[in-house]
Design a protein around this motif. Structure first.
Motif, short mmCIF file in Angstrom:
data_model
loop_
_atom_site.label_atom_id
_atom_site.label_comp_id
_atom_site.label_asym_id
_atom_site.label_seq_id
_atom_site.Cartn_x
_atom_site.Cartn_y
_atom_site.Cartn_z
N VAL A 166 0.86 -1.20 0.00
CA VAL A 166 0.00 0.00 0.00
C VAL A 166 0.88 1.24 0.00
O VAL A 166 0.68 2.19 -0.76
CB VAL A 166 -0.96 -0.01 1.22
CG1 VAL A 166 -1.64 1.34 1.39
CG2 VAL A 166 -1.99 -1.11 1.07
N PHE A 167 1.90 1.23 0.84
CA PHE A 167 2.80 2.39 0.93
C PHE A 167 3.42 2.68 -0.44
O PHE A 167 3.43 3.83 -0.90
CB PHE A 167 3.89 2.16 1.98
CG PHE A 167 4.62 3.43 2.32
CD1 PHE A 167 4.14 4.29 3.28
CD2 PHE A 167 5.77 3.78 1.63
CE1 PHE A 167 4.79 5.49 3.56
CE2 PHE A 167 6.42 4.97 1.90
CZ PHE A 167 5.93 5.83 2.87
N SER A 168 3.91 1.63 -1.09
CA SER A 168 4.55 1.80 -2.42
C SER A 168 3.59 2.44 -3.41
O SER A 168 4.01 3.19 -4.29
CB SER A 168 4.97 0.44 -2.98
OG SER A 168 5.95 -0.14 -2.17
N SER A 169 2.31 2.13 -3.25
CA SER A 169 1.34 2.63 -4.23
C SER A 169 1.09 4.13 -4.06
O SER A 169 0.41 4.75 -4.87
CB SER A 169 0.02 1.86 -4.12
OG SER A 169 -0.68 2.26 -2.96
N TYR A 170 1.64 4.72 -2.99
CA TYR A 170 1.52 6.17 -2.80
C TYR A 170 2.78 6.92 -3.22
O TYR A 170 2.86 8.13 -3.12
CB TYR A 170 1.20 6.49 -1.33
CG TYR A 170 -0.27 6.29 -0.99
CD1 TYR A 170 -1.16 7.35 -1.05
CD2 TYR A 170 -0.75 5.03 -0.64
CE1 TYR A 170 -2.51 7.17 -0.74
CE2 TYR A 170 -2.10 4.84 -0.34
CZ TYR A 170 -2.98 5.92 -0.40
OH TYR A 170 -4.30 5.73 -0.11
#
Ligand code: IPE
Ligand code: IPE
Ligand code: MG
Length: 236
Positions: A166-170
């Motif tokens: 999820v973090f990477s997707s931001y």
């Protein structure tokens, strides 16, 4: 042998040493940047030819604003020229351009040009070319945290659901696999705030060559070295 099964899918390059290359030849720094653009064209072509999926080039950092104004202006002008002059050839070669960094803080005409270029090339598939412009690894992480917080407060994201994916997707690089190989030219052995999150398991290759001297053969040497490495990702 370089073949599609063992070459890196994503190569990231810290293109460094333009100024020193020029100085060594008794030329103004801008000549190093000009020559550097020639190498960008060559390396983009080489990556496409080798079947690399993604090439990420560090072209201007958030710290590079500290340079004398004339040099910053020249770099912006060269960037604009490169995008304008190469656009047709990039389209013909099926290259997709994406900019990572705080693009809205660049001069307005450049921001517009870059957004148009991203749009025009968005369906191209042979090579993804990420240009890191006004890019900083730490500010990218801070921007991601802010965006996550906003979504949590809005209720569209559950705090308990936040994980690495999820973090990477931001991040600016959302959806792009991490670099397999990171190359830095010019002999400096540091990261200079480049892709801090994404390079956790990248293989790193340093060369003493200044960027304007970095040719297709040098790229092949770096890939050859990469192929010989054993990537363990913490395993045995
Ligand atoms: C890299 O070359 C290009 C940019 C950072 C824009 P440099 O301009 O940093 O050249 P050196 O490191 O001073 O030789
Ligand atoms: C890194 O090079 C940034 C780019 C290549 C765009 P720098 O020349 O700015 O890095 P330092 O200052 O030597 O660490
Ligand atoms: Mg430098």
């Amino acid at each position: 042998m370089l073949n599609k099964s063992n070459i890196p899918k994503h190569i990231a390059i810290i293109m460094d040493g333009n100024g020193r290359w020029a100085k060594k030849k008794g030329l103004p720094r801008i000549m190093g940047h000009r020559q550097g653009i020639e190498r960008v064209k060559e390396i983009v072509g080489a990556c496409k030819g080798l079947g690399i999926d993604t090439l990420t080039l560090y072209a201007f950092s958030v710290e590079n604003w500290k340079r004398p104004r004339p040099e910053v202006n020249t770099l912006m002008r060269l960037l604009e020229q490169f995008v304008k002059r190469e656009l047709n050839s990039l389209i013909k070669n099926d290259v997709r351009i994406k900019v990572i960094g705080r693009i809205d803080e660049l001069p307005e005409n450049i921001t517009r040009l870059l957004k148009e270029t991203e749009f025009i090339t968005k369906d191209n598939k042979s090579l993804m070319l990420n240009l890191a412009l006004n890019y900083g690894g730490r500010i990218e992480i801070v921007d991601a945290v802010k965006a996550i917080l906003k979504d949590v407060l809005k209720g569209s994201l559950n705090a308990t659901d936040i994980d690495e994916e999820v973090f990477s997707s931001y991040l600016y690089t959302a959806g792009i696999p991490d670099p397999d190989l990171l190359i830095r030219t010019s002999g400096e052995m540091r990261i200079s705030n480049f892709l801090l999150w994404q390079i956790s398991y990248s293989e790193i290759y340093f060369t003493h060559k200044y960027w304007p001297d970095f040719r297709r053969k040098d790229l092949e040497d770096a890939i050859g070295e990469y192929i010989k490495r054993e990537r363990r990702f913490g395993g045995i």
